[in-house]
Enzyme design. Structure first.
Site, PDB file in Angstrom:
ATOM      1  N   LYS A 120       0.793  -1.119   0.046  1.00  0.00           N
ATOM      2  CA  LYS A 120      -0.068  -0.044  -0.136  1.00  0.00           C
ATOM      3  C   LYS A 120       0.964   1.358  -0.037  1.00  0.00           C
ATOM      4  CE  LYS A 120      -4.358  -1.459   1.833  1.00  0.00           C
ATOM      5  NZ  LYS A 120      -5.345  -1.333   3.038  1.00  0.00           N
ATOM      6  N   LYS A 225      -6.393 -11.068  -6.687  1.00  0.00           N
ATOM      7  CA  LYS A 225      -7.513 -11.132  -6.056  1.00  0.00           C
ATOM      8  C   LYS A 225      -8.659 -10.377  -6.293  1.00  0.00           C
ATOM      9  CE  LYS A 225      -8.493 -11.112  -1.286  1.00  0.00           C
ATOM     10  NZ  LYS A 225      -8.434 -11.160   0.178  1.00  0.00           N
ATOM     11  N   LYS A 228     -12.417  -4.570  -4.669  1.00  0.00           N
ATOM     12  CA  LYS A 228     -13.199  -3.366  -4.936  1.00  0.00           C
ATOM     13  C   LYS A 228     -12.454  -2.538  -5.859  1.00  0.00           C
ATOM     14  CE  LYS A 228     -12.464  -3.752  -0.053  1.00  0.00           C
ATOM     15  NZ  LYS A 228     -13.043  -4.280   1.124  1.00  0.00           N
TER      16      LYS A 228
END
Ligand code: TRP
Length: 360
Positions: A120, A225, A228
């Site tokens: 991240k 994966k 969203k």
């Protein structure tokens, strides 16, 4: 046996999903669908994670709506407030409070080694600002998650592979705190090695990595994966999508340059479709594979789209129904908050006492 005694004999299962966006097929098949089954055999705690959500900047209105949406979806999927504790993370202040104590017992080094933080922060880092562009919250994120887990005497945490390292940290912190703060009269230094404090502060949790459906991949980029924040539209199937949208996304799913399904080996995209169909229909992977060997990918895509659409339609409709009655949702959340708070406060109080805080 009373309900409480019965629950005390059961192992505690706790899990949660972030309310960053509408929930998707990966959240359902990989998480919530399995949670439903634990309700009859375990003492269950499920919540909507809004405090972790703000580690990345959120639109406040959207976050507010998504939180209700998440709770409505849990209920629609079959999480039952009569069987499980259901609540919103920020409703129980003990999460933030324990998280601070854990912060003071962790190191920069161990947090820096978290792969999710590394990923991240790499994504977030703009070259001109360097570390000034990495929010502190994504660094301390796993400490809040450890607090979520340790507050409730959790034995088992159903999580995806990507959260395993965070769970390891929660275990390390539990073990570290247990030996730093043994119960009164129990000196860990003076007892034979390996002896466990019968009144240890925390239960050391175990991960529960689901066998099936644990990893639902993006329909557009099957190496990643389902998420969203999938950059390609159509990569994620949301639980709010219409039947038509779902079927269209599956028709356009990325497979490979071959045309038909082969028995010996399948590409990531084909594997994902088979896995999804197997998980929604309850068949085995091989049973689904055998239906399509030698047939064109189109059949697999269309059938999987239909199977998913018919599994999701009732969830979508029930979620919408729950969302229409906010006062009922608020009642469910109030009961959940009270039950969760009572349990969490007990743990937090013991932590504060052992750490040496004056209690009143
Ligand atoms: N970090 C988890 C995720 O992104 C969500 C989460 C927060 C969680 N607290 C938790 C999961 C406690 C299990 C237990 O998926």
């Amino acid at each position: 046996m009373t309900a409480a005694a019965n629950n005390a004999a059961k192992q505690t299962v706790l899990s949660a999903v972030q309310t960053t966006n509408n929930l998707h097929l990966g959240n359902y098949l990989g998480a919530i669908k399995n949670w439903v089954n634990y309700q009859d055999t375990h003492d269950c705690i499920f919540f909507a994670v809004d405090m972790h959500a703000i580690t990345m900047r959120q639109n406040p209105k959207q976050l507010h709506e998504n939180t209700y949406q998440a709770i409505a979806t849990y209920l629609a999927c079959g999480i039952d407030p009569k069987k499980s504790i259901i609540f919103v993370q920020s409703h129980v202040p003990a999460h933030a409070e324990l998280s601070w104590v854990l912060t003071c017992h962790s190191t920069m080094g161990e947090l820096s080694r978290m792969t999710q933080f590394k990923d991240k922060s790499a994504k977030n880092q703009s070259s001109s600002k360097g570390e000034d562009s990495i929010p502190t919250g994504i660094f301390t994120y796993p400490l809040l998650m450890a607090a979520d887990i340790l507050l409730y005497g959790t034995n088992l945490v159903p999580v995806g592979e990507d959260q395993k390292q965070h769970l390891e940290l929660a275990r390390d912190l539990a073990i570290r705190m247990n030996s730093s703060y043994p119960s009164d009269g129990f000196d860990i230094q003076k007892v034979p090695h390996g002896t466990k404090d019968p009144h240890a502060l925390f239960v050391v949790p175990e991960p529960l990595i689901g066998k099936v459906g644990a990893r639902i991949m993006s329909l557009q980029n099957p190496e990643a994966k389902m998420s969203k924040s999938d950059p390609t539209p159509g990569g994620a199937v949301f639980l709010t999508d219409s039947d038509g949208d779902i079927e269209r996304k599956f028709k356009r799913a990325v497979t490979d340059s071959d045309t038909e399904v082969k028995a010996e080996s399948q590409s990531d995209g084909v594997k994902n479709l088979i896995q999804i169909q197997a998980t929604v229909t309850g068949e085995t992977y091989d049973a689904v594979l055998n239906k399509y060997v030698g047939r064109g990918y189109g059949y697999l895509k269309v059938d999987t789209g239909k199977a998913v659409a018919s599994a999701i339609a009732p969830i979508r409709e029930k979620t919408a129904e729950y969302l229409r009655d906010r006062s009922h949702l608020d009642q469910v959340l109030k009961a959940g908050r009270e039950a969760a708070t009572a349990r969490a406060e007990k743990t937090l109080n013991e932590v504060y006492k052992r750490v040496g805080f004056v209690r009143q």
